[in-house]
Design a protein around this motif. Structure first.
Motif, PDB file in Angstrom:
ATOM      1  N   GLY A  27      19.030  35.314  63.283  1.00 57.94           N
ATOM      2  CA  GLY A  27      17.596  36.342  61.695  1.00 57.94           C
ATOM      3  C   GLY A  27      16.671  36.243  62.534  1.00 57.94           C
ATOM      4  N   ALA A  28      16.716  34.304  62.447  1.00 55.04           N
ATOM      5  CA  ALA A  28      15.555  33.161  62.431  1.00 55.04           C
ATOM      6  C   ALA A  28      15.132  33.096  64.401  1.00 55.04           C
ATOM      7  CB  ALA A  28      15.060  32.090  62.081  1.00 55.04           C
ATOM      8  N   CYS A  29      15.915  32.875  65.273  1.00 54.15           N
ATOM      9  CA  CYS A  29      16.121  32.990  66.573  1.00 54.15           C
ATOM     10  C   CYS A  29      15.951  34.033  67.385  1.00 54.15           C
ATOM     11  CB  CYS A  29      17.214  32.034  66.614  1.00 54.15           C
ATOM     12  SG  CYS A  29      17.090  31.865  68.081  1.00 54.15           S
ATOM     13  N   ALA A  30      14.431  33.768  67.914  1.00 55.38           N
ATOM     14  CA  ALA A  30      14.058  35.474  68.453  1.00 55.38           C
ATOM     15  C   ALA A  30      15.318  35.375  69.795  1.00 55.38           C
ATOM     16  CB  ALA A  30      13.133  35.904  69.488  1.00 55.38           C
ATOM     17  N   THR A  31      15.919  34.152  70.514  1.00 55.62           N
ATOM     18  CA  THR A  31      16.461  34.235  71.774  1.00 55.62           C
ATOM     19  C   THR A  31      17.941  34.654  71.060  1.00 55.62           C
ATOM     20  OG1 THR A  31      15.367  32.704  72.882  1.00 55.62           O
ATOM     21  CG2 THR A  31      17.661  33.404  73.523  1.00 55.62           C
ATOM     22  N   CYS A  32      18.689  34.287  70.195  1.00 59.82           N
ATOM     23  CA  CYS A  32      20.195  34.678  70.501  1.00 59.82           C
ATOM     24  C   CYS A  32      19.764  36.185  69.803  1.00 59.82           C
ATOM     25  CB  CYS A  32      20.550  34.142  68.324  1.00 59.82           C
ATOM     26  SG  CYS A  32      20.638  32.352  69.508  1.00 59.82           S
ATOM     27  N   SER A  33      18.680  36.467  68.578  1.00 53.27           N
ATOM     28  CA  SER A  33      18.231  38.089  68.735  1.00 53.27           C
ATOM     29  C   SER A  33      18.532  38.790  69.819  1.00 53.27           C
ATOM     30  CB  SER A  33      17.068  38.301  67.000  1.00 53.27           C
ATOM     31  OG  SER A  33      17.409  37.365  66.328  1.00 53.27           O
ATOM     32  N   ARG A  34      18.069  38.562  70.591  1.00 51.92           N
ATOM     33  CA  ARG A  34      17.579  39.615  71.789  1.00 51.92           C
ATOM     34  C   ARG A  34      19.017  39.798  72.556  1.00 51.92           C
ATOM     35  NH1 ARG A  34      12.863  37.240  72.933  1.00 51.92           N
ATOM     36  NH2 ARG A  34      13.802  35.668  73.670  1.00 51.92           N
ATOM     37  N   GLU A  35      19.829  38.794  71.979  1.00 50.56           N
ATOM     38  CA  GLU A  35      21.308  38.554  73.020  1.00 50.56           C
ATOM     39  C   GLU A  35      22.069  39.530  71.786  1.00 50.56           C
ATOM     40  OE1 GLU A  35      22.931  36.923  75.826  1.00 50.56           O
ATOM     41  OE2 GLU A  35      20.902  35.793  75.746  1.00 50.56           O
ATOM     42  N   VAL A  36      22.354  39.490  70.739  1.00 52.60           N
ATOM     43  CA  VAL A  36      22.978  39.941  70.208  1.00 52.60           C
ATOM     44  C   VAL A  36      22.612  41.742  70.140  1.00 52.60           C
ATOM     45  CG1 VAL A  36      23.181  40.785  67.336  1.00 52.60           C
ATOM     46  CG2 VAL A  36      23.201  38.832  68.494  1.00 52.60           C
ATOM     47  N   ALA A  37      21.456  41.581  70.124  1.00 54.07           N
ATOM     48  CA  ALA A  37      21.383  43.437  70.489  1.00 54.07           C
ATOM     49  C   ALA A  37      21.436  43.781  71.782  1.00 54.07           C
ATOM     50  CB  ALA A  37      19.364  43.508  70.595  1.00 54.07           C
ATOM     51  N   ALA A  38      21.399  43.324  72.751  1.00 53.65           N
ATOM     52  CA  ALA A  38      21.850  44.294  74.256  1.00 53.65           C
ATOM     53  C   ALA A  38      23.320  43.647  74.212  1.00 53.65           C
ATOM     54  CB  ALA A  38      21.163  42.342  75.126  1.00 53.65           C
ATOM     55  N   LEU A  39      23.592  42.813  73.376  1.00 56.57           N
ATOM     56  CA  LEU A  39      25.319  43.870  73.468  1.00 56.57           C
ATOM     57  C   LEU A  39      25.869  44.507  73.061  1.00 56.57           C
ATOM     58  CD1 LEU A  39      26.956  39.539  72.681  1.00 56.57           C
ATOM     59  CD2 LEU A  39      27.086  40.728  74.324  1.00 56.57           C
ATOM     60  N   ARG A  40      25.271  44.796  71.365  1.00 58.28           N
ATOM     61  CA  ARG A  40      25.084  46.040  71.130  1.00 58.28           C
ATOM     62  C   ARG A  40      24.995  47.523  71.209  1.00 58.28           C
ATOM     63  NH1 ARG A  40      22.931  43.938  64.748  1.00 58.28           N
ATOM     64  NH2 ARG A  40      25.128  43.366  63.833  1.00 58.28           N
ATOM     65  N   SER A  41      24.133  47.063  72.815  1.00 59.01           N
ATOM     66  CA  SER A  41      23.386  48.321  72.970  1.00 59.01           C
ATOM     67  C   SER A  41      24.526  48.370  74.092  1.00 59.01           C
ATOM     68  CB  SER A  41      22.119  47.795  73.822  1.00 59.01           C
ATOM     69  OG  SER A  41      21.561  49.329  74.963  1.00 59.01           O
ATOM     70  N   THR A  42      25.216  47.291  74.738  1.00 67.40           N
ATOM     71  CA  THR A  42      26.120  47.468  75.913  1.00 67.40           C
ATOM     72  C   THR A  42      27.099  48.392  75.320  1.00 67.40           C
ATOM     73  OG1 THR A  42      25.294  45.136  77.151  1.00 67.40           O
ATOM     74  CG2 THR A  42      27.818  46.694  77.892  1.00 67.40           C
ATOM     75  N   LEU A  43      27.797  47.852  74.039  1.00 66.03           N
ATOM     76  CA  LEU A  43      28.974  48.389  73.362  1.00 66.03           C
ATOM     77  C   LEU A  43      28.698  50.080  72.881  1.00 66.03           C
ATOM     78  CD1 LEU A  43      29.929  45.898  70.750  1.00 66.03           C
ATOM     79  CD2 LEU A  43      31.049  46.448  72.890  1.00 66.03           C
ATOM     80  N   SER A  44      27.572  50.088  72.987  1.00 68.94           N
ATOM     81  CA  SER A  44      27.147  51.212  72.818  1.00 68.94           C
ATOM     82  C   SER A  44      27.226  52.343  74.050  1.00 68.94           C
ATOM     83  CB  SER A  44      25.819  51.325  71.919  1.00 68.94           C
ATOM     84  OG  SER A  44      25.493  52.813  71.872  1.00 68.94           O
ATOM     85  N   VAL A  45      27.123  51.365  75.235  1.00 74.81           N
ATOM     86  CA  VAL A  45      26.940  52.165  76.539  1.00 74.81           C
ATOM     87  C   VAL A  45      28.377  52.394  76.634  1.00 74.81           C
ATOM     88  CG1 VAL A  45      26.467  52.558  78.415  1.00 74.81           C
ATOM     89  CG2 VAL A  45      24.847  51.892  77.019  1.00 74.81           C
ATOM     90  N   LEU A  46      29.456  51.406  75.928  1.00 72.53           N
ATOM     91  CA  LEU A  46      30.650  51.697  76.621  1.00 72.53           C
ATOM     92  C   LEU A  46      31.271  52.772  75.951  1.00 72.53           C
ATOM     93  CD1 LEU A  46      31.360  47.942  76.584  1.00 72.53           C
ATOM     94  CD2 LEU A  46      30.993  49.700  79.290  1.00 72.53           C
TER      95      LEU A  46
END
Length: 251
Positions: A27-46
Motif C-alpha cells: 500500500g505504501a510502495c508505488a512500485t509494488c502497487s503498480r505490479e499488483v494492479a498490472a497482475l489484476r488487470s491481466t487476470l481480468s483479461v484472462l
C-alpha cells in the motif's frame, strides 16, 4: 527497501491471504502497487470469454466494394502476370502502348488489395460485433452494500459493495478523501461478533474507489462489518483501534 517476491504479489492479486506487513508495504510502495494492479488487470483479461466469429453474409462484401468504389467488372479481372505483355499487342507492339496497358492492368490488383483490407477490418477486427455474434459481457452483480460513516457522528463518508463477476467476489470501496496522518489506511472485515477481524488490503488515500478480492467464506462466517482504520508503520499487525469509518453490509 526489500520488496515482496513475485509469488507474494501474485497471491495478493489473486485475493489470497498475505501477512499484514506485506499488505502495508504494498500500500505504501508505488512500485509494488503498480505490479499488483498490472497482475489484476491481466487476470481480468484472462477471465473474459473469447468472442466467437461467424462467416459474414454476402451483403458485407458488397458493401465493401461499394465503399471503395470498385467497378463490378473488376470482379472478373484475369489474374495474369503484371509483367507479361498483353497478347493483343503482338511482337512489334509499340513500347508506349505496352507501358500504358501495363499501367491500366496494375489498377486491378489495387482494387482487390483495398477490398481485402476493408474486408479484414470488417471481418477480422469488428466482424463479430457487427454481426451480433459476440455474446454481451456479463454484468457485475452487487450482492451486498453498506454506507460507511464516522463512528462518533455517523456522518456518511463513503460506501462499500460486495460485487460478484465471473465467480470472483470483490469488495468495492468508495470514500471521500481520508487523511491517513503519519501512517496508512487499512481496510478490514470485522465479524458481527465484534471479536474477530481480517485485513483485506491497504486503501490509498488518493484513490476515490478501490477494489479488494475477498472470499465468500468470509461473508458466510459473518465478516460483514467494513472498517477503515488509520495504522502506523510499526510491527503490530493488529487493528490500531483508530477507526475512521465503518458500515455493516446488508443484502
Amino acid at each position: 527497501m526489500i520488496h515482496p517476491d513475485d509469488d507474494m504479489l501474485a497471491a495478493l492479486a489473486l485475493g489470497e491471504s498475505i501477512p499484514n506487513d506485506v499488505a502495508a508495504h504494498v500500500g505504501a510502495c508505488a512500485t509494488c502497487s503498480r505490479e499488483v494492479a498490472a497482475l489484476r488487470s491481466t487476470l481480468s483479461v484472462l477471465r473474459e470469454p473469447v468472442p466467437a466469429l461467424t462467416a459474414p453474409p454476402a451483403s458485407v462484401w458488397d458493401a465493401v466494394l461499394t465503399e471503395i468504389g470498385a467497378p463490378p467488372a473488376s470482379l472478373d479481372a484475369p489474374s495474369a502476370s503484371l509483367d507479361a505483355p498483353p497478347a493483343s499487342l503482338g511482337a512489334p507492339a509499340d513500347e508506349l502502348s505496352v507501358r500504358r496497358e501495363r499501367k491500366e492492368r496494375r489498377g486491378i490488383p489495387l482494387v482487390w488489395v483495398a477490398g481485402a483490407a476493408a474486408a479484414g477490418i470488417l471481418l477480422g477486427v469488428a466482424g463479430g460485433r457487427l454481426l451480433g455474434a459476440e455474446d454481451p459481457a456479463p454484468a457485475p452483480i452487487t450482492v451486498a452494500s453498506a454506507e460507511l460513516g464516522t463512528l462518533d457522528t455517523g456522518q456518511v463518508k463513503g460506501s462499500a459493495d460486495v460485487v460478484r463477476l465471473d465467480g470472483q467476489l470483490d469488495l468495492a470501496v468508495r470514500t471521500d478523501p481520508i487523511d491517513a496522518g503519519d501512517g496508512y489506511l487499512e481496510v478490514w472485515l470485522i465479524n458481527k461478533d465484534l471479536e474477530r477481524m481480517v485485513s483485506i488490503g491497504v486503501l490509498r488515500p488518493d484513490a476515490p474507489e478501490q477494489t479488494f478480492a475477498i472470499d465468500q467464506a468470509l461473508i458466510d462466517q459473518g465478516y460483514v462489518i467494513v472498517d477503515i482504520s488509520r495504522e502506523g508503520f510499526d510491527a503490530a499487525p493488529q487493528h490500531s483501534g483508530d477507526s475512521v469509518v465503518r458500515g455493516t453490509l446488508a443484502t
